[in-house]
Motif scaffolding. Structure first.
Motif, PDB file in Angstrom:
ATOM      1  N   ARG A   2      11.675   1.436   4.178  1.00 55.71           N
ATOM      2  CA  ARG A   2      11.604   2.304   5.384  1.00 55.71           C
ATOM      3  C   ARG A   2      12.639   2.390   6.284  1.00 55.71           C
ATOM      4  O   ARG A   2      13.661   1.212   6.261  1.00 55.71           O
ATOM      5  N   ARG A  23       0.932  -1.269   0.091  1.00 50.87           N
ATOM      6  CA  ARG A  23      -0.017   0.003  -0.078  1.00 50.87           C
ATOM      7  C   ARG A  23       0.949   1.241  -0.052  1.00 50.87           C
ATOM      8  O   ARG A  23       1.847   1.347   0.954  1.00 50.87           O
ATOM      9  N   ARG A  24       0.779   2.189  -0.927  1.00 54.59           N
ATOM     10  CA  ARG A  24       1.208   3.375  -0.927  1.00 54.59           C
ATOM     11  C   ARG A  24       0.276   4.590  -1.139  1.00 54.59           C
ATOM     12  O   ARG A  24      -1.022   4.387  -1.383  1.00 54.59           O
ATOM     13  N   SER A  25       0.750   5.920  -0.729  1.00 56.70           N
ATOM     14  CA  SER A  25      -0.123   6.971  -0.926  1.00 56.70           C
ATOM     15  C   SER A  25      -0.213   7.305  -2.369  1.00 56.70           C
ATOM     16  O   SER A  25       0.780   7.278  -3.164  1.00 56.70           O
ATOM     17  N   HIS A  46      -5.584  15.996  -4.570  1.00 59.54           N
ATOM     18  CA  HIS A  46      -4.919  14.942  -5.620  1.00 59.54           C
ATOM     19  C   HIS A  46      -6.091  14.547  -6.641  1.00 59.54           C
ATOM     20  O   HIS A  46      -5.971  13.488  -7.248  1.00 59.54           O
ATOM     21  N   CYS A  50      -5.134   8.077   0.046  1.00 63.58           N
ATOM     22  CA  CYS A  50      -3.851   8.794   0.686  1.00 63.58           C
ATOM     23  C   CYS A  50      -4.358   9.673   1.748  1.00 63.58           C
ATOM     24  O   CYS A  50      -5.636  10.184   1.558  1.00 63.58           O
ATOM     25  N   TYR A  51      -3.948   9.779   2.939  1.00 64.98           N
ATOM     26  CA  TYR A  51      -4.202  10.428   4.133  1.00 64.98           C
ATOM     27  C   TYR A  51      -4.040  11.889   3.803  1.00 64.98           C
ATOM     28  O   TYR A  51      -2.853  12.198   3.517  1.00 64.98           O
ATOM     29  N   ILE A  52      -4.984  12.767   4.192  1.00 64.63           N
ATOM     30  CA  ILE A  52      -4.730  14.071   3.912  1.00 64.63           C
ATOM     31  C   ILE A  52      -4.759  14.868   5.305  1.00 64.63           C
ATOM     32  O   ILE A  52      -5.494  15.570   5.633  1.00 64.63           O
ATOM     33  N   GLY A  53      -3.475  14.936   5.641  1.00 68.78           N
ATOM     34  CA  GLY A  53      -3.213  15.717   7.031  1.00 68.78           C
ATOM     35  C   GLY A  53      -3.413  17.128   6.890  1.00 68.78           C
ATOM     36  O   GLY A  53      -4.051  17.939   7.702  1.00 68.78           O
ATOM     37  N   PHE A  54      -3.243  17.683   5.845  1.00 70.33           N
ATOM     38  CA  PHE A  54      -3.327  19.138   5.616  1.00 70.33           C
ATOM     39  C   PHE A  54      -4.866  19.413   5.760  1.00 70.33           C
ATOM     40  O   PHE A  54      -5.280  20.521   6.389  1.00 70.33           O
TER      41      PHE A  54
HETATM   42  C1  LIG Z   1      -1.070  11.919   9.385  1.00 70.67           C
HETATM   43  C2  LIG Z   1      -0.780  11.598   7.880  1.00 70.67           C
HETATM   44  C3  LIG Z   1      -0.668  12.957   7.136  1.00 70.67           C
HETATM   45  C4  LIG Z   1      -0.466  12.938   5.946  1.00 70.67           C
HETATM   46  N1  LIG Z   1      -0.934  14.118   5.020  1.00 70.67           N
HETATM   47  C5  LIG Z   1      -0.547  14.183   3.779  1.00 70.67           C
HETATM   48  C6  LIG Z   1      -1.168  15.009   2.910  1.00 70.67           C
HETATM   49  O1  LIG Z   1      -1.654  16.257   3.450  1.00 70.67           O
HETATM   50  N2  LIG Z   1      -0.969  14.981   1.736  1.00 70.67           N
HETATM   51  C7  LIG Z   1      -0.241  13.810   1.103  1.00 70.67           C
HETATM   52  O2  LIG Z   1      -0.168  14.134  -0.223  1.00 70.67           O
HETATM   53  N3  LIG Z   1       0.086  12.858   1.757  1.00 70.67           N
HETATM   54  C8  LIG Z   1      -0.151  13.226   3.209  1.00 70.67           C
HETATM   55  N4  LIG Z   1       0.306  11.803   3.786  1.00 70.67           N
HETATM   56  C9  LIG Z   1       0.973  10.732   3.286  1.00 70.67           C
HETATM   57  C10 LIG Z   1       2.556  10.598   3.658  1.00 70.67           C
HETATM   58  O3  LIG Z   1       3.107  11.683   2.968  1.00 70.67           O
HETATM   59  C11 LIG Z   1       2.864   9.201   3.508  1.00 70.67           C
HETATM   60  O4  LIG Z   1       1.975   8.251   4.054  1.00 70.67           O
HETATM   61  C12 LIG Z   1       4.483   8.808   3.450  1.00 70.67           C
HETATM   62  O5  LIG Z   1       5.199   9.743   2.542  1.00 70.67           O
HETATM   63  C13 LIG Z   1       4.651   7.427   3.360  1.00 70.67           C
HETATM   64  O6  LIG Z   1       4.407   7.018   2.150  1.00 70.67           O
HETATM   65  P1  LIG Z   1       3.507   6.011   1.496  1.00 70.67           P
HETATM   66  O7  LIG Z   1       1.963   6.415   2.245  1.00 70.67           O
HETATM   67  O8  LIG Z   1       3.324   5.709   0.181  1.00 70.67           O
HETATM   68  O9  LIG Z   1       3.996   4.740   2.254  1.00 70.67           O
HETATM   69  C14 LIG Z   1       0.034  11.738   5.329  1.00 70.67           C
HETATM   70  C15 LIG Z   1       0.143  10.647   5.729  1.00 70.67           C
HETATM   71  C16 LIG Z   1      -0.218  10.604   7.180  1.00 70.67           C
HETATM   72  C17 LIG Z   1       0.038   9.469   8.007  1.00 70.67           C
END
Ligand SMILES: Cc1cc2nc3c(=O)[nH]c(=O)nc-3n(C[C@H](O)[C@H](O)[C@H](O)COP(=O)(O)O)c2cc1C
Length: 287
Positions: A279, A85-87, A193, A233-237
């Motif tokens: 990682r 799984r990747r973002s 995105h 994808c998790y969007i923390g923003f």
């Molecule tokens: C709490 C949290 C907040 C994140 N916020 C964002 C975000 O706002 N925008 C984004 O593109 N990716 C966001 N991500 C994705 C991370 O950048 C990503 O999980 C990390 O670089 C590892 O890559 P992977 O998910 O592909 O394994 C977030 C991930 C987490 C866990």
């Protein structure tokens, strides 16, 4: 709460007593007795642990309690999901059927919650206009900050901020901002995105463990969606922006008394990652 032990099915193995932390069940002279049904938090442990189907509980949907096939539990499949799984930040312009989103949510609804509160809710947004408005609002804010750093006194303040190592959380996004602005003009969306769906995971505002409950669920959404061929994808923003902006909370029609603790975009990936991630070694200490 009406709980019943079916006498002729019960072997008095006491697993219900052992597995109940609410002390609804007690071993009374070798018989598992229901002593405090009103203290039951409907966690369904007693029904799940009973190998003989000897318990009835009128507060639960017994149809959901199915036999687990241990042959179906495959650690290698799970590893592939967790490592693969990747973002996903590039999506096909393709809608996800509502049933598929519902399938994801009904599965992750099995995630644990503190004291079995089951207080997690899901706001699913697929309205393109709302999605665009969210992205524009957040990106617009970032762009405003960027322009402020280009003239006095913002440029001076930014110079000072940059001295501190912790500022990399800001500089990381501000330094390439001109590129982001140019690409956004061409239609790229650096916030959501251009994903077709956004899932906002919410729970009671400031509730005990609301954040934890939502984020466990969010993790499960990401892994399960991946197993279904979807990207997330998790969007923390957006987490952050929703925390501070009432305007955004109104835009997403967040019900009163609730707070959003996890934001996840979901859609069909434009392309797939062929390989797993690298990682850092886990920080781990045996005590
Ligand atoms: C709490 C949290 C907040 C994140 N916020 C964002 C975000 O706002 N925008 C984004 O593109 N990716 C966001 N991500 C994705 C991370 O950048 C990503 O999980 C990390 O670089 C590892 O890559 P992977 O998910 O592909 O394994 C977030 C991930 C987490 C866990």
């Amino acid at each position: 709460m009406k709980i019943r032990r079916i006498e002729d099915k019960c072997t008095k193995c006491m697993l219900c007593v052992k597995d109940c932390v609410s002390v609804v069940w007690k071993d009374i002279n070798g018989i598992p007795e229901i002593v405090a049904p009103d203290d039951c938090n409907s966690c369904s442990h007693c029904l799940a642990v009973c190998p003989h189907g000897a318990i009835e509980h009128d507060g639960l949907d017994q149809a959901q309690i199915q036999k687990i096939d241990p042959d179906f539990i495959d650690s290698e499949v799970y590893e592939t999901i967790a490592r693969g799984r990747r973002s996903v930040r590039q999506y096909k312009d393709k809608n996800i059927p509502n049933e598929l989103i519902e399938k994801v949510i009904s599965l992750v609804n099995h995630s644990p919650t503190a004291s079995n509160s089951q207080n997690v809710g899901y706001l699913v947004i697929s309205d393109k206009k709302i999605l665009r408005n969210i992205s524009n609002a957040i990106f617009g804010f970032a762009r405003k900050i960027f322009y402020l750093t280009k003239k006095f006194p913002g440029n001076l303040i930014y110079k000072i901020i940059k001295i501190f190592p912790a500022s990399d959380i800001i500089t990381r996004y501000l330094e390439p901002m001109q590129y982001y602005i140019d690409e956004t003009k061409k239609g790229r969306d650096f916030i959501l995105h251009n994903a077709p769906v956004l899932i906002l995971v919410h729970a009671p505002k400031n509730g005990n463990f609301s954040n934890e409950n939502c984020n466990i669920s969010a993790g499960n959404i990401m892994n399960y969606a991946y197993s279904l061929g979807l990207g997330t994808c998790y969007i923390g923003f957006l987490n952050l922006s929703l925390k501070y902006s009432k305007k955004l909370r109104n835009l997403v029609k967040l019900p009163g008394g609730r707070m959003i603790y996890a934001c996840i975009i979901i859609g069909y990936p434009a392309y797939k990652h062929a390989n797993t991630a690298s990682r850092k070694k886990p920080v781990m200490k045996w005590v």
